[in-house]
Design a protein around this motif. Structure first.
Motif, short mmCIF file in Angstrom:
data_model
loop_
_atom_site.label_atom_id
_atom_site.label_comp_id
_atom_site.label_asym_id
_atom_site.label_seq_id
_atom_site.Cartn_x
_atom_site.Cartn_y
_atom_site.Cartn_z
N THR A 109 -1.99 -6.31 -9.68
CA THR A 109 -2.58 -6.48 -8.35
C THR A 109 -3.15 -7.89 -8.18
N ARG A 166 -6.80 -9.05 -6.84
CA ARG A 166 -8.11 -8.51 -6.45
C ARG A 166 -9.02 -9.65 -6.00
N ALA A 203 -11.63 -6.56 -2.16
CA ALA A 203 -10.33 -6.15 -1.63
C ALA A 203 -9.30 -6.13 -2.75
N THR A 204 -8.29 -5.30 -2.57
CA THR A 204 -7.19 -5.22 -3.53
C THR A 204 -5.88 -5.34 -2.75
N HIS A 205 -4.97 -6.15 -3.27
CA HIS A 205 -3.67 -6.37 -2.63
C HIS A 205 -2.57 -6.13 -3.65
N ARG A 244 0.59 -6.81 -5.92
CA ARG A 244 0.94 -8.03 -6.68
C ARG A 244 2.03 -8.83 -5.96
N THR A 247 2.11 -9.65 -3.02
CA THR A 247 1.53 -10.37 -1.89
C THR A 247 1.59 -11.87 -2.19
N LEU A 282 -5.22 -14.69 2.76
CA LEU A 282 -4.95 -13.48 1.98
C LEU A 282 -5.60 -12.30 2.69
N GLY A 283 -4.81 -11.33 3.07
CA GLY A 283 -5.36 -10.14 3.70
C GLY A 283 -6.10 -10.42 4.99
#
Length: 122
Positions: free
Chosen positions: A46, A48, A65-67, A69, A71, A86-87
Motif C-alpha cells: 500500500t 499510507r 489515509a491508505t491508497h 500500491r 496509485t 495523492l488522494g
C-alpha cells in the motif's frame, strides 16, 4: 536526505504485520484539510499517509489515509518547490524526494527501468 532508521521504525509500528517499507518521504499538505505534516510511506502492499505531530515531523501518530500500491505518486510538479497529488490532497515535498517519488512509481509501472539493488540485505 533519507529518513533515519528511527523514523522508519516509528512508521513500521503503525503498519500491519508483515508489510515492508520501500520508501518514506516527509510531506506538507498545502490544501484541504489545511497545513499539516505527514510521512508518506510506500510499502510492498500500500501507500499510507501517516499524520505526524506538527512540530515533530519525525513522530507519526496515526494512519491518515491508505491508497492502493498501484496509485501513481508523480510525476512531481515543480513551481515554488516540488509537489505531488495523492488522494485529492496536494503535498509539498523537498526537491530531493522527487527521485523517491519517481522510483516508487517506476517500481510498479516500469520495473525494467530500475537498476538492481546494490545492498539487497539492508
Amino acid at each position: 536526505m533519507p529518513v533515519t532508521a528511527a523514523v522508519r521504525a516509528r512508521c513500521r509500528a503503525l503498519l500491519p504485520p508483515g508489510e515492508q517499507i520501500h520508501y518514506v518521504l516527509p510531506a506538507l499538505s498545502v490544501g484541504a484539510p489545511g497545513m499539516a505534516t505527514f510521512l508518506i510511506v510506500v510499502t510492498d502492499r500500500t501507500i499510507r499517509v501517516l499524520a505526524t505531530r506538527f512540530f515533530d515531523r519525525d513522530a507519526p501518530v496515526s494512519v491518515y489515509a491508505t491508497h492502493a500500491r498501484r496509485t501513481r505518486l508523480g510525476p512531481p510538479e515543480f513551481s515554488a518547490g516540488a509537489a505531488i497529488e495523492l488522494g485529492g490532497m496536494v503535498f509539498e515535498i523537498e526537491e530531493e524526494y522527487a527521485a523517491v517519488v519517481c522510483a516508487a512509481d517506476a517500481e510498479i509501472f516500469a520495473p525494467e527501468t530500475l537498476p538492481p539493488d546494490p545492498l539487497p540485505d539492508l
